[in-house]
Design an enzyme around this catalytic site. Structure first.
Site, short mmCIF file in Angstrom:
data_model
loop_
_atom_site.label_atom_id
_atom_site.label_comp_id
_atom_site.label_asym_id
_atom_site.label_seq_id
_atom_site.Cartn_x
_atom_site.Cartn_y
_atom_site.Cartn_z
N TYR A 156 0.82 -1.11 0.02
CA TYR A 156 0.06 0.16 -0.04
C TYR A 156 0.75 1.26 0.08
CZ TYR A 156 -3.89 3.34 1.31
OH TYR A 156 -4.62 4.33 1.10
N LYS A 160 1.13 3.82 -3.07
CA LYS A 160 0.78 5.30 -2.99
C LYS A 160 1.83 6.23 -3.39
CE LYS A 160 -3.59 4.96 -2.09
NZ LYS A 160 -4.62 5.18 -3.10
N1 LIG Z 1 -10.52 6.19 3.81
C1 LIG Z 1 -9.17 6.52 4.05
O1 LIG Z 1 -8.85 6.77 5.37
C2 LIG Z 1 -8.24 6.82 3.09
C3 LIG Z 1 -7.05 7.53 3.55
C4 LIG Z 1 -6.07 7.60 2.38
C5 LIG Z 1 -6.20 7.43 1.15
N2 LIG Z 1 -7.60 6.76 0.85
C6 LIG Z 1 -7.63 6.36 -0.69
O2 LIG Z 1 -8.85 6.98 -1.20
C7 LIG Z 1 -9.59 6.12 -2.03
C8 LIG Z 1 -10.77 5.91 -1.67
O3 LIG Z 1 -10.85 5.55 -0.49
P1 LIG Z 1 -12.31 5.07 0.28
O4 LIG Z 1 -11.84 4.99 1.56
O5 LIG Z 1 -13.28 6.08 -0.10
O6 LIG Z 1 -12.74 3.68 -0.17
P2 LIG Z 1 -11.94 2.23 -0.74
O7 LIG Z 1 -10.67 2.46 -0.62
O8 LIG Z 1 -12.65 1.30 0.45
O9 LIG Z 1 -12.60 1.74 -1.81
C9 LIG Z 1 -12.69 2.63 -2.89
C10 LIG Z 1 -13.48 1.86 -4.08
O10 LIG Z 1 -12.75 1.13 -4.93
C11 LIG Z 1 -13.66 0.21 -5.46
N3 LIG Z 1 -13.07 -1.00 -6.03
C12 LIG Z 1 -12.12 -1.99 -5.24
N4 LIG Z 1 -11.56 -2.90 -6.31
C13 LIG Z 1 -11.90 -2.54 -7.39
C14 LIG Z 1 -11.87 -2.94 -8.74
N5 LIG Z 1 -11.01 -4.12 -8.89
N6 LIG Z 1 -12.46 -2.39 -9.80
C15 LIG Z 1 -13.16 -1.21 -9.64
N7 LIG Z 1 -13.30 -0.77 -8.36
C16 LIG Z 1 -12.79 -1.29 -7.31
C17 LIG Z 1 -14.49 -0.17 -4.12
O11 LIG Z 1 -15.68 -1.09 -4.56
C18 LIG Z 1 -14.69 0.99 -3.56
O12 LIG Z 1 -16.05 1.53 -4.24
C19 LIG Z 1 -8.25 4.98 -2.18
O13 LIG Z 1 -7.70 5.15 -3.28
C20 LIG Z 1 -7.75 4.85 -0.77
O14 LIG Z 1 -6.47 4.19 -0.71
C21 LIG Z 1 -8.31 6.38 1.81
#
Ligand SMILES: NC(=O)c1ccc[n+]([C@@H]2O[C@H](COP(=O)([O-])OP(=O)(O)OC[C@H]3O[C@@H](n4cnc5c(N)ncnc54)[C@H](O)[C@@H]3O)[C@@H](O)[C@H]2O)c1
Length: 252
Positions: A156, A160
């Site tokens: 991860y 990133k």
């Molecule tokens: N939530 C947090 O605390 C946080 C913090 C830093 C970064 N992020 C990043 O932000 C982004 C969104 O995070 P989030 O927490 O809203 O959701 P998440 O990371 O749990 O999921 C994002 C979405 O990606 C979709 N997904 C997963 N596999 C897939 C595939 N093979 N094809 C198509 N779609 C797919 C999921 O169904 C989901 O709707 C991600 O890139 C995550 O790494 C999140």
């Protein structure tokens, strides 16, 4: 802030929940023609409910499917994408394991969704943006793009950091065509049951310590990330490219 994206063609990945849902709905509420994709059909339908957002189910780890989705957005809009948001990503339900115990499949899965999918959308959308002489690409990374990840998941953090590298390199390559490429780096936001459970499973002391490390004293919300994304997509950011914006309430 009053932002207007009237008639702009916006493509958002990972839009079934969390940040992707907030981003898609925020652009749609400001007049954009929004195209949203995800692998989760039910969640995607919830995102579109009551809006004009067009949805398509795609597995973003399948590069042919990514190319087909971008082509279908361009065909549906009748022109190039104005704003591409690469939001899909995450840890795919994985947890920390010592590096010697990490299977190839786990490493590959995180890299495929967080890095390869963004490469594939940009590769497919760039020609149209270049012809149009305009475009905005926003990649959602993480605090793990510029420091070790609190999740301690090796892939991860690596992924990133790679998203940041992709952002900077694409900004240099696409800038001459009027295209900006930037990244939003969110802090922790409890976007799903897993993250909420993980947060609640911590002791009160640990939660308090975590919050005291955030200048604004609270966790973020999905809308905070959508707002920063709209900033990069707006005219206010027309001379901003290759940049990483941490949106974490002031977390050091
Ligand atoms: N939530 C947090 O605390 C946080 C913090 C830093 C970064 N992020 C990043 O932000 C982004 C969104 O995070 P989030 O927490 O809203 O959701 P998440 O990371 O749990 O999921 C994002 C979405 O990606 C979709 N997904 C997963 N596999 C897939 C595939 N093979 N094809 C198509 N779609 C797919 C999921 O169904 C989901 O709707 C991600 O890139 C995550 O790494 C999140």
């Amino acid at each position: 802030m009053n932002l207007d994206f009237d008639g702009k063609v916006v493509a958002v990945t990972g839009a079934a929940m969390g940040f992707g849902r907030a981003i898609a709905r925020s652009f749609a509420a400001r007049g954009a023609e929004v195209y949203a994709t995800d692998i989760d059909a039910k969640g995607l339908a919830g995102t579109a409910d009551g809006t004009t957002i067009r949805t398509a189910i795609a597995d973003l780890t399948d590069r042919a499917a990514v190319a087909a989705w971008i082509a279908s957005v361009e065909a549906g809009a009748g022109r190039a994408i104005d704003i591409l948001v690469n939001n899909a990503g995450g840890m795919m339900g994985q947890h920390h394991r010592p590096v010697e115990d990490v299977p190839d499949a786990d490493w590959d899965a995180i890299m495929a969704l967080n890095v390869d999918a963004s490469f594939a959308t940009i590769r497919a959308a760039a020609p149209g943006m270049k012809r149009a002489g305009n475009g905005r690409i926003i990649n959602i990374s993480s605090g793990a793009a510029f420091r070790p990840s609190r999740t301690r998941i090796q892939a991860y953090c690596t992924a990133k950091h790679a998203v940041l590298g992709l952002t900077r390199q694409m900004a240099m390559e696409l800038g001459p065509f009027g295209i900006t490429v930037n990244s939003v780096a969110p802090g922790l936001v409890l976007t799903d049951a897993d993250k909420l459970q993980g947060w609640q499973a911590q002791t009160e002391e640990r939660r308090t310590a975590a919050l005291s490390g955030i200048a604004l004293g609270r966790l973020g919300e999905a809308q905070d990330i959508a707002d920063a994304t709209m900033f990069f997509a707006s005219d206010l950011a027309k001379f901003v490219s290759g940049q990483l914006l941490p949106v974490n309430g002031g977390s050091f």
